[in-house]
Design a protein around this motif. Structure first.
Motif, PDB file in Angstrom:
ATOM      1  N   GLU A 330       0.814  -1.209   0.000  1.00  7.93           N
ATOM      2  CA  GLU A 330       0.000   0.000   0.000  1.00  7.93           C
ATOM      3  C   GLU A 330       0.850   1.262   0.000  1.00  7.93           C
ATOM      4  N   ASP A 331       2.112   1.144   0.431  1.00  8.59           N
ATOM      5  CA  ASP A 331       2.951   2.332   0.558  1.00  8.59           C
ATOM      6  C   ASP A 331       3.862   2.538  -0.653  1.00  8.59           C
ATOM      7  N   TRP A 332       3.601   1.825  -1.746  1.00  2.36           N
ATOM      8  CA  TRP A 332       4.431   1.978  -2.937  1.00  2.36           C
ATOM      9  C   TRP A 332       4.258   3.374  -3.527  1.00  2.36           C
ATOM     10  N   VAL A 333       5.363   4.016  -3.864  1.00  2.00           N
ATOM     11  CA  VAL A 333       5.337   5.382  -4.405  1.00  2.00           C
ATOM     12  C   VAL A 333       5.977   5.371  -5.783  1.00  2.00           C
ATOM     13  N   PRO A 334       5.282   5.850  -6.813  1.00  2.00           N
ATOM     14  CA  PRO A 334       5.866   5.857  -8.158  1.00  2.00           C
ATOM     15  C   PRO A 334       6.946   6.919  -8.298  1.00  2.00           C
ATOM     16  N   GLN A 335       7.900   6.674  -9.196  1.00  4.16           N
ATOM     17  CA  GLN A 335       8.919   7.674  -9.491  1.00  4.16           C
ATOM     18  C   GLN A 335       8.359   8.781 -10.363  1.00  4.16           C
ATOM     19  N   ASN A 336       7.492   8.415 -11.283  1.00  6.65           N
ATOM     20  CA  ASN A 336       6.933   9.384 -12.222  1.00  6.65           C
ATOM     21  C   ASN A 336       5.815  10.166 -11.557  1.00  6.65           C
ATOM     22  N   SER A 337       5.904  11.491 -11.597  1.00  9.40           N
ATOM     23  CA  SER A 337       4.889  12.323 -10.939  1.00  9.40           C
ATOM     24  C   SER A 337       3.696  12.596 -11.838  1.00  9.40           C
ATOM     25  N   CYS A 338       3.945  12.737 -13.138  1.00 14.68           N
ATOM     26  CA  CYS A 338       2.860  13.066 -14.066  1.00 14.68           C
ATOM     27  C   CYS A 338       1.795  11.972 -14.090  1.00 14.68           C
ATOM     28  N   TRP A 339       2.231  10.712 -14.099  1.00 13.10           N
ATOM     29  CA  TRP A 339       1.314   9.584 -14.201  1.00 13.10           C
ATOM     30  C   TRP A 339       1.189   8.834 -12.874  1.00 13.10           C
ATOM     31  N   GLY A 340       1.492   9.512 -11.768  1.00  9.23           N
ATOM     32  CA  GLY A 340       1.571   8.868 -10.470  1.00  9.23           C
ATOM     33  C   GLY A 340       0.327   8.113 -10.051  1.00  9.23           C
ATOM     34  N   GLU A 341      -0.848   8.738 -10.132  1.00  2.35           N
ATOM     35  CA  GLU A 341      -2.071   8.101  -9.648  1.00  2.35           C
ATOM     36  C   GLU A 341      -2.427   6.867 -10.471  1.00  2.35           C
ATOM     37  N   ALA A 342      -2.304   6.986 -11.786  1.00  2.00           N
ATOM     38  CA  ALA A 342      -2.615   5.843 -12.642  1.00  2.00           C
ATOM     39  C   ALA A 342      -1.627   4.705 -12.391  1.00  2.00           C
ATOM     40  N   LEU A 343      -0.354   5.044 -12.162  1.00  3.51           N
ATOM     41  CA  LEU A 343       0.648   4.016 -11.878  1.00  3.51           C
ATOM     42  C   LEU A 343       0.344   3.303 -10.563  1.00  3.51           C
ATOM     43  N   LYS A 344      -0.067   4.059  -9.549  1.00  2.00           N
ATOM     44  CA  LYS A 344      -0.401   3.436  -8.265  1.00  2.00           C
ATOM     45  C   LYS A 344      -1.571   2.471  -8.414  1.00  2.00           C
ATOM     46  N   HIS A 345      -2.555   2.860  -9.220  1.00  2.00           N
ATOM     47  CA  HIS A 345      -3.712   1.993  -9.439  1.00  2.00           C
ATOM     48  C   HIS A 345      -3.290   0.730 -10.177  1.00  2.00           C
ATOM     49  N   LEU A 346      -2.489   0.890 -11.239  1.00  2.00           N
ATOM     50  CA  LEU A 346      -2.034  -0.256 -12.010  1.00  2.00           C
ATOM     51  C   LEU A 346      -1.155  -1.171 -11.161  1.00  2.00           C
ATOM     52  N   HIS A 347      -0.347  -0.587 -10.280  1.00  2.00           N
ATOM     53  CA  HIS A 347       0.517  -1.375  -9.404  1.00  2.00           C
ATOM     54  C   HIS A 347      -0.323  -2.189  -8.411  1.00  2.00           C
ATOM     55  N   ARG A 348      -1.432  -1.614  -7.966  1.00  2.00           N
ATOM     56  CA  ARG A 348      -2.251  -2.260  -6.934  1.00  2.00           C
ATOM     57  C   ARG A 348      -3.078  -3.421  -7.477  1.00  2.00           C
ATOM     58  N   ILE A 349      -3.630  -3.278  -8.683  1.00  2.00           N
ATOM     59  CA  ILE A 349      -4.566  -4.290  -9.179  1.00  2.00           C
ATOM     60  C   ILE A 349      -3.832  -5.506  -9.721  1.00  2.00           C
ATOM     61  N   TYR A 350      -4.542  -6.608  -9.767  1.00  2.00           N
ATOM     62  CA  TYR A 350      -3.981  -7.827 -10.356  1.00  2.00           C
ATOM     63  C   TYR A 350      -4.056  -7.733 -11.869  1.00  2.00           C
ATOM     64  N   ARG A 351      -2.960  -8.109 -12.537  1.00  2.00           N
ATOM     65  CA  ARG A 351      -2.954  -8.254 -13.983  1.00  2.00           C
ATOM     66  C   ARG A 351      -2.120  -9.471 -14.353  1.00  2.00           C
ATOM     67  N   PRO A 352      -2.612 -10.318 -15.249  1.00  2.00           N
ATOM     68  CA  PRO A 352      -1.783 -11.440 -15.707  1.00  2.00           C
ATOM     69  C   PRO A 352      -0.573 -10.892 -16.456  1.00  2.00           C
ATOM     70  N   MET A 353       0.604 -11.440 -16.175  1.00  2.00           N
ATOM     71  CA  MET A 353       1.829 -10.950 -16.781  1.00  2.00           C
ATOM     72  C   MET A 353       1.953 -11.424 -18.225  1.00  2.00           C
TER      73      MET A 353
END
Length: 736
Positions: A330-353
């Protein structure tokens, strides 16, 4: 139906109708009492009277009830065949709803347009599809109705995702099998068209609870090529919707499709299996597992036990599900600021690799559109990535990958991570940057370039020049240089991107020339801080572009790009030594070093350097023509005191100006010249602002001579490291 050519109201007594008569006229039309209708019209009732609530006229009502005889009578008494209700519906549109072909034909003859629509974007063709009126659909199609027309809505409605639906979606949603067959088989309806929420006809059918023909319609749409993996609202796929509908037959049908992605997720990371377990659908969950669904898509065992589905929990464990499924950090912080919120959401959800790639093809994660498949956020081997999506085997993809693979040492390009393939698509994974050059310039207000050193323009263009120069040296030409393809990363380094139009230039010098032409326009675009749109610069000829900037130094750089000499392949590398790329500090030191030349110090007019620097009689005027009068008088007196003994005072020559710059620099920091220091300030800025064309004059005059040893050489310019941009520095000054 023919109507009489004369107005039956002619010759009648003056109207004595009341508001009550108008209301009675509407009632008579609704009851189909044609005699009462005629009596009221003869008495003067308003044939175009509109009800307050919905704006219905007598004609709208007559069409709704299918009374062709009443319609004919009303038209003869002057009813407006194109009058709109409050929702914008005309009698023609109402005829589409009721499916009356005779009335549709009549209103077309009275001026209605076959594709006219109401305020919600509905056409008569769409209305016929909504209500399953097959004969009306066929008639309207034969008379030019647009089969794939998408519903147009008002701006506020569109902003919340309303609109964009087609007649096929309407028929699918409302369960009209025969209408659907006609639309697909006879009219060429686009089975994969999408509305403003991204929903296709298949999604509309699966979302609907209004009919019992969902299996028939689903099978029909799939037979005509419906995309089985298309995403609808909230990213839900047809398979997930079928599971949520708790419809085993639909799930089985979809799983039989060749390209079904059983592990795809919605925008929250939920798979079909997770939805089945959450919905207590054990039979569906078992079916999905038997068909290869992954069991690492969430806390499946815990959810099953919480629902008291013990047999399902044991079944899931037997298929490899874990009881201690780890949640994302839950405490993961993206490096990219412009796309930060979308990256946090993508990082949190399950996706098949997909190999090393985690990605979701959804508008929430889209960075940009492309001609093929778009650019999306992703994670490649755990790193934040921008992922370009191509069709497998696409010519653009081959060019992109070839150029990137052969240019890995070029650290001024966007970093290439690798590629992955999945379901006929190639994913090219690159380092994620913050914004484009165009966006960067739009974010920063313009500075007065003639008074302040434009370090960004110099370092940004140096990065681009180096990137393109190295491409040319390894045999590639970019062919698509423009501000959207130049990126700024999280450390403000400038990176060149987008190589899907690149070509190997061997034997094609025009390819390199094309890059140089584009670079010339980019120079002007950047130094003008984007004030002149790049698209405007592209349509202007070279001479017009050169003249758009008054600075001689910038004109000279652009001119050399437009008219290169020597080897084209190495030409750009040679241009890296142009004064434009020298910092103001390096310019000042270069002038000092030249002023320290012995022939300049003793004013040997026969020397090569002074003859080269001498002004010709036909040369245009310069800022330094009468430089002794430009310098502050007190400073000039102090500096001339050194030559009082032999009266050899400074003269208005370039050589003496260089000597002056050298001598002032040697003494300005001495305590006794404190007042002079106050007047001059920083000599670096003083001489650049006072004589802005001096450095380009000296550079041009001394080209090809031994004195270029005082210039910052190309090989001396610092390499831009891959972890950030560096400014150009010159070598240190020699001893006084």
């Amino acid at each position: 139906m023919e109507t009489e050519s004369h107005d039956p109201r002619e010759g009648l007594a003056p109207s004595t109708a009341t508001v009550e008569d108008n209301r009675l006229l509407i009632e008579a039309v609704q009851k189909g009492d044609i005699k009462q209708v005629q009596r009221l019209l003869e008495r003067g009732a308003d044939v175009n009277f509109q009800e307050v609530e919905g704006g219905w006229t007598p004609l709208h009502n007559a069409v709704q009830h299918g009374r062709e005889d009443v319609v004919d009578l009303l038209l003869r008494y002057g009813a407006d065949p194109c009058r709109r209700k409050k929702n914008g519906a005309t009698p023609f549109l109402v005829a589409g709803i009721v499916g009356n072909v005779t009335l549709l034909e009549l209103f077309l003859s009275k001026g209605s347009h076959v594709n006219e629509c109401d305020l919600n974007g509905f056409t008569a063709f769409m209305e016929a599809a909504v209500y399953g009126k097959v004969d009306a659909l066929k008639f309207l199609y034969e008379n030019g109705a647009e089969v794939n027309m998408r519903r147009k809505t008002k701006g506020d409605q569109k902003r919340v995702g309303k609109g964009g639906a087609t007649a096929l979606m309407d028929a699918a949603e409302h369960g009209h099998v025969e209408a659907l067959k006609v639309l697909l088989a006879e009219m060429g309806a686009d089975v994969n068209a999408r509305d403003n929420m991204g929903r296709s006809a298949l999604i509309h059918a699966l979302l609907s609870s209004r009919h019992e023909h969902v299996e028939t319609i689903t099978r029909l749409l799939l037979h005509h090529g419906a995309d089985v993996n298309i995403r609808g609202e909230r990213g839900k796929t047809p398979l997930i919707l079928a599971v949520e509908k708790k419809h085993l037959g639909l799930v089985q049908m979809l799983l039989e499709q060749e390209h079904i992605d059983i592990n795809d997720t919605d925008s929250e990371g939920n798979t079909a299996l997770l939805a089945a377990v959450q919905g207590r659908q054990e039979r569906i969950a078992r079916l999905l597992c038997h068909r290869g669904a992954r069991v690492d898509c969430g806390n499946l065992v815990i959810i099953a036990r919480r629902n008291y589905d013990i047999s399902l929990a044991e079944f899931l464990l037997s298929h490899g599900a874990r009881e201690d499924f780890p949640p994302p950090a839950e405490d993961w912080v993206p490096q990219n600021s412009c796309w930060g919120e979308a990256l946090k959401h993508l990082h949190r959800i399950y996706r098949p690799m997909i190999g090393k790639l985690k990605i979701m093809i959804d508008e929430e994660y889209k960075i940009a559109d492309t001609s093929e498949g778009g650019i999306y956020l992703g994670f490649y081997d755990g790193r934040e990535a921008a992922v370009k999506r191509f069709l497998e085997g696409s010519e653009h993809a081959l060019k992109e990958v070839s150029c990137l693979q052969n240019s890995r040492e070029n650290c001024n390009l966007v970093t290439f991570y690798g590629t992955e393939s999945h379901r006929d698509c190639l994913y090219v994974c690159l380092a994620l940057c913050e914004r484009t050059l165009e966006e960067h310039l739009a974010m920063h207000s313009r500075v007065a370039a003639e008074k302040v050193e434009d370090e960004f323009a110099r370092s940004a263009l140096l990065s681009v020049f180096k990137a393109v120069a190295e491409l040319h040296l390894v045999g590639y030409a970019h062919q698509d240089l423009h501000p959207q393809n130049i990126l700024i990363d999280s450390k403000n380094a400038v990176r060149l991107a987008d190589f899907d139009k690149s070509i190997k230039h061997a034997g094609h010098p025009q390819a390199i020339e094309s890059d140089l032409q584009a670079l010339g326009r980019l120079v002007l675009y950047v130094v003008k801080m984007g004030d002149i749109p790049f698209e405007m610069l592209k349509v202007q000829n070279n001479e017009e572009v050169v003249q758009l900037h008054p600075d001689e130094e910038i004109q000279d750089l652009i001119h050399h790009l437009f008219s290169p000499g020597g080897s084209l392949q190495t030409q750009l590398h040679a241009m890296l030594g142009h004064p434009f790329f020298w910092s103001w500090e390096s310019r000042y030191r270069t002038l000092q070093d030249l002023g320290n030349e012995s022939d300049i110090k003793v004013r040997d007019t026969t020397s090569t350097i002074l003859q080269k620097l001498a002004r010709g009689p036909l040369e245009r005027s310069r800022s330094f023509d009468r430089w002794t009068a430009v310098i502050d008088p007190d400073v000039m007196r102090k500096m001339n005191k050194f030559y009082e003994k032999n009266k050899n005072f400074y003269q208005d020559t370039v050589g003496d100006l260089l000597k002056f710059i050298r001598n002032l620099g040697a003494h300005i920091n001495e305590k006794k010249y404190k007042k002079m220091k106050v007047i001059i300030g920083d000599p670096v800025q003083y001489f650049q602002n006072t004589f802005p064309d001096l450095i380009i004059y000296v550079y041009t005059k001394l080209q090809g001579t031994e004195y270029t040893r005082h210039f910052p050489q190309t090989q001396d310019l610092p390499k831009l490291q891959c972890d950030g941009a560096a400014a150009v520095e010159s070598k240190p000054n020699g001893p006084v």
